[in-house]
Design an enzyme around this catalytic site. Sequence first.
Site, PDB file in Angstrom:
ATOM      1  CG  HIS A  70      43.466 -50.978 -16.027  1.00 16.26           C
ATOM      2  ND1 HIS A  70      43.709 -49.933 -15.155  1.00 16.26           N
ATOM      3  CD2 HIS A  70      42.681 -50.482 -17.008  1.00 16.26           C
ATOM      4  CE1 HIS A  70      43.086 -48.849 -15.596  1.00 16.26           C
ATOM      5  NE2 HIS A  70      42.452 -49.160 -16.717  1.00 16.26           N
ATOM      6  CG  HIS A 133      41.762 -51.065 -21.427  1.00 17.95           C
ATOM      7  ND1 HIS A 133      42.286 -49.821 -21.724  1.00 17.95           N
ATOM      8  CD2 HIS A 133      41.152 -50.937 -20.214  1.00 17.95           C
ATOM      9  CE1 HIS A 133      42.000 -48.979 -20.754  1.00 17.95           C
ATOM     10  NE2 HIS A 133      41.308 -49.636 -19.828  1.00 17.95           N
TER      11      HIS A 133
END
Length: 311
Positions: A70, A133
């Site tokens: 991330h 994501h």
Amino acid sequence: MTESASAQPRESLPLDSTAQLLTRITAQLGAQLSHVSLNGTRRPMHHRTGGSAPGSATTIHAPALVAVAHGSRDPQALRTVMKLLDRVRELRPGLDVRLGHIELNEPLLPATLAGLGSGDAVLVPLLLGRGHHVKRDIPAAVAAALALRATIAAPLGPHPLLVEALYGRLVEAGWPAEEADNRGSAVVLAAAGSRDPDSAADTRRTARMLSERLGGVPVVAAYASAATPTVPVVVRALAARGRHRVAVASYFTAPGRFATAAAAAAPGTAAAPLGAHPAMARLLLHRYDQALAGALPAREVATNGHLLASA
């Protein structure tokens, strides 16, 4: 050939030489068939790190493993991820292992994919469940890398290896490996949180698996953002039910703002993030191998996100 030799009648190969020849042929056929799936398609061949044997066919390099993190403003996060990838390289020498971030840290994922050019890659999300994501950002980055042949693996969780890493971190933080009395104990599984219901379902499944690993100790999922309940709320609720010995299991891949906040809310034991735990390195390679064995093409991931939860 000499005259005396040519005058003799041709003899058949000795029995032991014939057996050796048949053994070699059988081994070569078996090696070739091992790369053919039941449906007739050819499986990818892994890179031979020690070089090809003399006279053997040229081996095909394994696709690169691109770990997708991330990203975090905490400098410890990048160092932790790099240590994890070093463990992966130790387990699979010769494999091309690269890193790409969704945001906040370099290298960003598009730059990593661009560096692979027209090669082959398997993207392994360093994310713990299905969410925006996994379903949108990563497939979009792959779609923009027009020359790259890529497959997207499942996120890391839920999976028993992930539970082993969570358990290991709890024990390192002081949780007793042999629990004699669980009546006053409980664990809060502190996760980042997501608005995607699939992500919450994955976290709850991990909580159930961790509870089983702990011998039935209650494990309740809590979140740092975007979802409820929060860690402090769950801690208070457990205390109201007589669970005064509460530990927080850090359901984060690496250190960061959310992991720090979750640990600060712990009334007692607070485990470290999963980080470079050995089980995490094994899990990365497991997801990579799963993808090579027949994961969905990258373009299908966004519309078939429910399949990404397979163990």
